[in-house]
Design a protein around this motif. Structure first.
Motif, mmCIF file in Angstrom:
data_model
loop_
_atom_site.group_PDB
_atom_site.id
_atom_site.type_symbol
_atom_site.label_atom_id
_atom_site.label_comp_id
_atom_site.label_asym_id
_atom_site.label_seq_id
_atom_site.Cartn_x
_atom_site.Cartn_y
_atom_site.Cartn_z
ATOM 1 N N UNK A 170 4.169 5.218 -5.978
ATOM 2 C CA UNK A 170 4.508 4.757 -7.318
ATOM 3 C C UNK A 170 5.779 4.242 -7.694
ATOM 4 N N UNK A 171 6.139 3.192 -6.606
ATOM 5 C CA UNK A 171 7.346 2.259 -6.796
ATOM 6 C C UNK A 171 6.912 0.785 -6.438
ATOM 7 N N UNK A 172 7.955 -0.070 -6.549
ATOM 8 C CA UNK A 172 7.677 -1.283 -6.416
ATOM 9 C C UNK A 172 7.838 -1.639 -4.614
ATOM 10 N N UNK A 173 7.250 -2.579 -4.364
ATOM 11 C CA UNK A 173 7.390 -3.006 -2.737
ATOM 12 C C UNK A 173 9.197 -3.071 -2.654
ATOM 13 N N UNK A 174 9.550 -3.711 -3.460
ATOM 14 C CA UNK A 174 11.061 -3.987 -3.277
ATOM 15 C C UNK A 174 11.933 -2.736 -3.394
ATOM 16 N N UNK A 175 11.592 -1.519 -4.197
ATOM 17 C CA UNK A 175 12.340 -0.450 -4.175
ATOM 18 C C UNK A 175 11.911 0.347 -2.915
ATOM 19 N N UNK A 176 10.602 0.292 -2.586
ATOM 20 C CA UNK A 176 10.471 0.964 -1.281
ATOM 21 C C UNK A 176 11.125 0.705 -0.041
ATOM 22 N N UNK B 168 0.801 -1.180 0.146
ATOM 23 C CA UNK B 168 -0.024 0.077 -0.044
ATOM 24 C C UNK B 168 0.958 1.131 -0.040
ATOM 25 N N UNK B 169 2.075 1.370 0.783
ATOM 26 C CA UNK B 169 2.816 2.441 0.837
ATOM 27 C C UNK B 169 3.490 2.557 -0.360
ATOM 28 N N UNK B 170 3.886 1.386 -1.023
ATOM 29 C CA UNK B 170 4.682 1.658 -2.216
ATOM 30 C C UNK B 170 3.731 1.904 -3.405
ATOM 31 N N UNK B 171 2.365 1.739 -3.408
ATOM 32 C CA UNK B 171 1.688 2.318 -4.339
ATOM 33 C C UNK B 171 1.407 3.789 -4.253
ATOM 34 N N UNK B 172 1.564 4.246 -2.958
ATOM 35 C CA UNK B 172 1.406 5.694 -2.654
ATOM 36 C C UNK B 172 2.441 6.656 -3.310
ATOM 37 N N UNK C 132 -7.896 -8.326 22.837
ATOM 38 C CA UNK C 132 -8.132 -9.365 21.551
ATOM 39 C C UNK C 132 -7.117 -10.585 21.520
ATOM 40 N N UNK C 133 -7.558 -11.721 21.867
ATOM 41 C CA UNK C 133 -6.580 -12.682 21.898
ATOM 42 C C UNK C 133 -5.499 -12.852 20.659
ATOM 43 N N UNK C 134 -5.750 -12.589 19.638
ATOM 44 C CA UNK C 134 -4.957 -12.605 18.356
ATOM 45 C C UNK C 134 -3.856 -11.643 18.493
ATOM 46 N N UNK C 135 -2.529 -11.893 18.235
ATOM 47 C CA UNK C 135 -1.515 -11.148 18.140
ATOM 48 C C UNK C 135 -1.650 -10.639 16.957
ATOM 49 N N UNK C 136 -0.804 -9.274 16.648
ATOM 50 C CA UNK C 136 -0.956 -8.514 15.385
ATOM 51 C C UNK C 136 0.483 -8.400 14.961
ATOM 52 N N UNK C 137 0.437 -8.717 13.754
ATOM 53 C CA UNK C 137 1.711 -8.389 13.116
ATOM 54 C C UNK C 137 1.379 -7.677 11.733
ATOM 55 N N UNK C 138 2.538 -6.845 11.571
ATOM 56 C CA UNK C 138 2.145 -6.223 10.241
ATOM 57 C C UNK C 138 2.646 -7.154 8.997
ATOM 58 N N UNK C 139 1.459 -7.037 7.875
ATOM 59 C CA UNK C 139 2.014 -8.121 6.985
ATOM 60 C C UNK C 139 2.194 -7.601 5.658
ATOM 61 N N UNK C 140 2.995 -8.419 4.847
ATOM 62 C CA UNK C 140 3.229 -7.865 3.671
ATOM 63 C C UNK C 140 2.087 -8.673 2.714
ATOM 64 N N UNK C 141 1.151 -7.850 2.363
ATOM 65 C CA UNK C 141 0.101 -8.674 1.393
ATOM 66 C C UNK C 141 0.663 -9.338 0.222
ATOM 67 N N UNK C 142 1.403 -8.807 -0.519
ATOM 68 C CA UNK C 142 2.129 -9.313 -1.374
ATOM 69 C C UNK C 142 2.847 -10.878 -1.513
ATOM 70 N N UNK C 143 3.163 -10.937 -0.035
ATOM 71 C CA UNK C 143 3.800 -12.434 0.263
ATOM 72 C C UNK C 143 3.061 -13.008 1.575
#
Length: 359
Positions: A232-238, A226-230, A320-331
């Motif tokens: 205008x670059x690829x996830x890897x480049x960001x 999402x941040x990469x799209x803001x 909330x019992x579930x732990x939260x992790x930031x996810x890379x939705x592409x992977x």
């Protein structure tokens, strides 16, 4: 608002002028370290100075118009470069600051010395993203916009206010010192060789949308794509650009922003820990508490106590019992103790003064 303004809103910085030094060679200043939440500064109005490298590296020569910030808050030594024993100097208290002077007749140094105060734990975030030593020059310069000229004008106002004890002089000098901090960072970010950290990040226009998004909406479940799209670059480049410019990942920066906001919110006795966790992007209170302790070094409850806020009687919502992790939705991270060799000590009165995380 722009992200740098938002950052200063989150972690207020207060400037203070402590000394105006007028020395003829030979002279020497041995200062620091100051309090843990302080960043010393020096403004050369006239003359020149040699700053010894506390790490033992090559000394740095400073000239009129240079502004030195020391975010690392080290013990530091400045002198005229002659190697001669310094002349004795005397300190006298004016209404709004301290004046230190000697009887030297050679080219005189005119130097403003002060500090910036950043309340903990915000000082950690700011200090970790700034270089240990930062020098900018106030004045028009190639490659600089008009910030250098603006900074020179501000320094000129400080010179005038410190020349006499004007009514309201201390308030003016402290306010000008605070404004100087923002202008110094802006100017440093505009140079082609901005040091790694926030300054290099600020000078990278393609990364600005991602940085602004995290500062303005830290509670949002940002993912790297999402941040990469803001931007205008690829996830890897960001990801690569953040490491190269900031020296840390986007996730590290987002966590730092969230914990800074959380520390502010926890000062309010009417806000529960669960509500604070949700406000900064955590669905799980347990995950928030772990992140806060890892970042600040103490639990949210302990932080409240250090701020004089009682958590008794507060209604805490279930985690909330579930732990939260930031996810890379592409992977699917003082001048008040200042000593000039041969000088009398400064009088005491003058010294007081996520839902998901980004991968």
């Amino acid at each position: 608002m722009d992200w740098l303004s938002r950052m200063f809103e989150m972690m207020p910085v207060r400037g203070r002028l402590d000394l105006r030094c007028s020395y003829g060679a030979p002279w020497r200043i041995d200062q620091g370290p100051g309090k843990s939440d302080e960043i010393p500064y020096h403004v050369l109005l006239a003359g020149s100075a040699v700053l010894e490298n506390p790490a033992g590296g090559r000394p740095l020569r400073l000239t009129a118009g240079d502004i030195l910030l020391l975010p690392g808050n080290p013990r530091h030594v400045m002198h005229d470069g002659s190697g001669a024993s310094p002349l004795p100097a005397r300190d006298r208290a004016s209404l709004n600051f301290t004046i230190s002077e000697n009887m030297g007749s050679d080219e005189r140094l005119d130097l403003l010395c002060g500090h910036f105060s950043i309340a903990p734990p915000h000082d950690r975030l700011l200090r970790s993203y700034l270089p240990p030593r930062l020098v900018v020059h106030a004045g028009a310069g190639a490659g600089q916009k008009d910030t250098g000229t603006q900074l020179a004008g501000l320094v000129s106002l400080m010179r005038g206010e410190s020349a006499d004890d004007h009514l309201g002089g201390r308030a003016m000098l402290n306010a000008l010192s605070t404004a100087m901090f923002a202008l110094v960072l802006r100017l440093a970010s505009e140079t082609n060789d901005a040091p790694r950290g926030l300054l290099a990040l600020a000078g990278h226009p393609r990364l600005a949308p991602a940085v602004a998004a995290m500062f303005n909406e830290p509670e949002r479940a940002w993912s790297l794509p999402e941040l990469a799209r803001l931007c205008n670059m690829s996830r890897a480049t960001l990801a690569r650009q953040f490491q190269e410019k900031l020296g840390r990942s986007a996730a590290d920066l987002l966590t730092g922003i969230r914990m800074t906001l959380a520390a502010n919110e926890l000062k309010r006795s009417s806000t529960s820990t669960g509500a604070v966790a949700e406000a900064v992007g955590y669905q799980s209170e347990a995950a928030f508490q772990r992140a806060f302790k890892s970042h600040v070094g103490i639990t949210p409850a302990q932080w409240r106590k250090t701020q004089g806020v009682s958590a008794q009687g507060m209604m805490e919502g279930p985690a909330v019992p579930a732990d939260i992790k930031l996810l890379d939705t592409a992977e699917s991270a003082s001048p008040r103790e200042r000593r000039s060799e041969g000088q009398q000590p400064i009088p005491l009165a003058a010294r007081k003064r996520s839902r998901r995380d980004v991968a």
